[in-house]
Design an enzyme around this catalytic site. Structure first.
Site: not given
Length: 317
Positions: A109, A198-199, A202-203, A207
């Protein structure tokens, strides 16, 4: 000596509330037992919030929780000023981020994050505006509080942008492993589209997340006994509303086991029924010589969900 307070039953919710909110929280994990236990524990942190249904799929490696609670708004401004669901959602999301690493996650998925999606749905006397107000507060908790990029959609977005449009911009629908699977992070370090909250960085462990508001939608999956995912995708294109098929229907063809591809559908029951979707899929698949099994709902109905919540969480005044 007084008994320990932890052993006292929590007070139940008064029936004076008339505005209710549903939230479907999608987590990109179901195989990690420790993670799921931690998230479930967080879901029980307030008796005024009830998980009325949940569903995990091993092949998809995806889990859905449907939560229900009440909301209170400011009568002068119309802004939601309180809902117990906000704190519980944050606890569950923090538990997910603490126990799941998207870099080592895989499944059939698509997903852009550990906490992949939150969809809010107003119930009772609650309005779409109420749900949007709460959704944006939760989006701020995730984006500004936890520093995870958040994309708003539908009634939570200033222009009503669809979740499908956002996902297409982010490459959500493109498998990156063995053609039919997703493995690790699919997003670049710097997002191609600026998040709403938010930033922009991406971490890869966490995600990004989408948060939206729509009227109640139903999930209905139809198994097609075929490994030919492209062939089943051609069926989905003829079923989806975006391609001129059935109105409101969104559909994905997803590999599901050794000999099955599922057509995973989301639909607005006020505009189209699961029976109609099943009938059209069977007709198109029959033209291609493909066998179709009876589909199944992935969640309980709106009325059943609210009824279950009221029985568990509420008492008469």
């Amino acid at each position: 000596m007084e008994p320990h307070h932890a052993n006292k039953p929590k007070p139940k919710l008064s029936m004076k509330h008339s505005k209710f909110i549903f939230c479907k929280l999608y987590i990109s994990e179901t195989r990690n037992t420790m993670a799921m236990d931690t998230i479930e524990h967080a879901s029980k942190s307030d008796a005024q919030v009830v998980v009325v249904s949940q569903l995990g799929d091993h092949h998809y490696n995806r889990f859905r929780y449907t939560l229900v609670s009440y909301i209170v708004d400011d009568s002068s401004t119309g802004e939601v000023i309180y809902s117990p669901i906000r704190k519980v959602l944050l606890a569950m999301i923090e538990a997910a981020f603490a126990t799941i690493n998207l870099e080592s996650q895989s499944g059939t998925h698509p997903r852009i994050g550990v906490v992949d999606d939150l969809s809010f749905h107003p119930v009772g006397q609650a309005t779409i505006e109420d749900a949007a107000s709460l959704a944006k507060q939760v989006a701020s908790d995730i984006g500004n509080g936890l520093q995870v990029p958040v994309f708003l959609y539908a009634a939570a977005h200033p222009t009503g942008k669809s979740v499908g449009a956002i996902r297409r911009e982010l490459g959500y629908y493109r498998p990156n492993y063995k053609e039919n699977q997703w493995l690790g992070s699919v997003l670049p370090d710097v997002l191609p589209v600026k998040p709403d909250v938010g930033p922009t960085h991406v971490s890869h462990k966490r995600g990004a997340t989408t948060v939206g508001v729509t009227p109640w939608i139903e999930g209905y999956n139809i198994p097609v006994l075929s490994k030919d995912v492209p062939a089943v995708r051609r069926i989905t294109r003829r079923v989806t509303g975006r391609s001129g098929g059935l109105p409101t229907v969104q559909a994905l063809a997803l590999f599901h086991g050794d000999d099955c591809t599922e057509i995973a559908c989301l639909l607005d029951p006020d505009h189209v029924s699961a029976y109609q979707v099943q009938t059209v899929v069977e007709q198109i698949a029959g033209e291609q010589g493909l066998e179709v099994e009876q589909g199944y709902y992935t969640d309980i109905t709106k009325d059943a969900a609210l009824d279950k919540y009221l029985k568990i969480a509420c008492t008469d005044d």
